[in-house]
Design an enzyme around this catalytic site. Sequence first.
Site, PDB file in Angstrom:
ATOM      1  N   SER A  12       5.319 -35.704  34.001  1.00 51.67           N
ATOM      2  CA  SER A  12       4.421 -36.498  34.830  1.00 51.67           C
ATOM      3  C   SER A  12       3.803 -37.610  34.004  1.00 51.67           C
ATOM      4  CB  SER A  12       3.314 -35.601  35.409  1.00 51.67           C
ATOM      5  OG  SER A  12       2.457 -36.346  36.245  1.00 51.67           O
TER       6      SER A  12
ATOM      7  N   GLN B 117       0.951 -28.729  33.505  1.00 52.54           N
ATOM      8  CA  GLN B 117       0.415 -28.214  34.763  1.00 52.54           C
ATOM      9  C   GLN B 117       1.507 -27.444  35.491  1.00 52.54           C
ATOM     10  OE1 GLN B 117      -1.168 -31.344  37.202  1.00 52.54           O
ATOM     11  NE2 GLN B 117       0.375 -32.829  36.593  1.00 52.54           N
TER      12      GLN B 117
ATOM     13  N   VAL C  35       6.856 -26.735  36.380  1.00 50.96           N
ATOM     14  CA  VAL C  35       6.044 -27.252  35.282  1.00 50.96           C
ATOM     15  C   VAL C  35       6.181 -28.767  35.254  1.00 50.96           C
ATOM     16  CG1 VAL C  35       7.874 -27.078  33.525  1.00 50.96           C
ATOM     17  CG2 VAL C  35       5.472 -27.108  32.823  1.00 50.96           C
ATOM     18  N   GLU C  36       5.055 -29.438  35.032  1.00 52.55           N
ATOM     19  CA  GLU C  36       5.076 -30.871  34.755  1.00 52.55           C
ATOM     20  C   GLU C  36       4.347 -31.075  33.433  1.00 52.55           C
ATOM     21  OE1 GLU C  36       3.907 -33.714  37.609  1.00 52.55           O
ATOM     22  OE2 GLU C  36       5.617 -33.307  38.933  1.00 52.55           O
ATOM     23  N   ASN C  37       5.106 -31.399  32.406  1.00 52.54           N
ATOM     24  CA  ASN C  37       4.507 -31.734  31.120  1.00 52.54           C
ATOM     25  C   ASN C  37       4.267 -33.234  31.040  1.00 52.54           C
ATOM     26  OD1 ASN C  37       6.485 -29.134  30.095  1.00 52.54           O
ATOM     27  ND2 ASN C  37       4.350 -29.161  29.465  1.00 52.54           N
TER      28      ASN C  37
END
Length: 510
Positions: free
Chosen positions: A186, A206, A280-282
Amino acid sequence: MRASVVFLLLCSSLVWGQPIPPTPFELEKKQSLPDSRTIGDYLTTLDTLSPRARLVALGTSAGGRPIQALLLSESPPFLRDFVGEPDKPTVMMFGSQHGNEPSGAEALQRLARELVAGEHPELLHRLNLVLVAMANPDGRDLRRRHNANDDNTNIDYVALQAGETRLLVEALHRFDPDVVFDAHESGIWKRVLTRELGWMTDVEAQFDVGNNPNIDGPLRDYTESKLLPELIARVSEAGLAAVRYRGEITSLDQAVSRGGLGITNLRNYAAMQGRVSILVENRLDNKGGTYATPRNIAERVRKQHLSMLAMLQLVADEAEPLLTVSRRARQQWQSAGAAGRTLWMGMSFDVNRDQPEITLPLVHFADGHQELHRFRNRDAIVTREPVTMAAAYAVTRERERVARWLASHHIAFETILEPRELLADRLEITEVRKQPEAQPGVREKVQPEVMVNREAVTLQRGDLLVPMSQPLAPLAALMLDPRSANALYQEEGWNWLQPGEFPVFPVVEY
């Protein structure tokens, strides 16, 4: 070219007992990204080197590039026939569904290299893994979000317009995972938030799970109340600040919610099939920053890898309750509503009355200092129009096209061979309201006003009957019913929502 030559030399020396070679990305000292062909060659090498690895072709992309799954397991039956085990979760992991989010593919290669080399031995002892490092190889090579046909496969899980999405849906049925993990990145730089207001988001990791209110009730409760908080805690304890997914923050005066509720994304689509589904968004760092590697790619891969390892270790530790709830959900869906047969046709986010505001950290773009900002909190899920699951759905329009679409979803149906009378709830659309803006949480472009008339109906030869006694019944009903915010008819090319009697309707008795 230099990287490819070095890579081939390393591979040729393996027969003399040399260690497992580094990934192509590691060979380049993390300064450049290998193309999809080089990554495919590397996965082939891992397959060749280890009896615990098997590379399986899934198909080809719109641009003609291979899409593959690398299986890693200590179980010969799983590697040979894709047969799951009673006490061992199967975990399917997707990297880089968006081609301009490359870290997931690199982290999955690193994970595969480590497992083939004998690292993290407890994971292969306790799990079967299916790694799809490049879910979108076109986007990878073209350095863009979509595939070569400009399809956004990430939100195509209802219409299945893109060949890539159909391949991934087929893979879900082929390997039947208990857990699906979708790795994304992201961006922290937003046009309004950063350029006009001077702030960036400050989230390292997140996570979200399937949140559509029609997901099997016990499965949703388990992932929401137990698995997600524990995953966030473990990643944070490992040194990477993790939070529950809050969605895109693009302006200081917006409200925040969570990941979308619709089943057009993989997370909710897989969960509606009865699978534990995790997103998951890292952090995808700013292009203009100064980093040790281009756009901080080495650090981004490290964060993705840490997130993946924490998830796998948690799934291994939670194997018994996770398998119980996931496998029961895939056999016998139970809604959170009365009598376990209630579907909610409408859903959206609204104000969380218990916590109407939330404080989130932002970073000042000019000097990098962090500051807390308050946002309206709209993460409460609101449902509307409860409907009891019907006995079946009848389809009387474009039947061959719908039959192909149902088959792509692995939804069972019957083609009527001779006229058959049955009791049905005919649906009449009396009005179609165009939504002035996208509804929070779903991609509902229009909202029909529907009147229900119970009557005897005669289906004709060639009509379709989709029974709701099958495991995928709730998914099928949400996509087929015109009252549903997740209906197929919200998708491009399926604009059937017009005033009049609707050609798809619930069957009460047959």
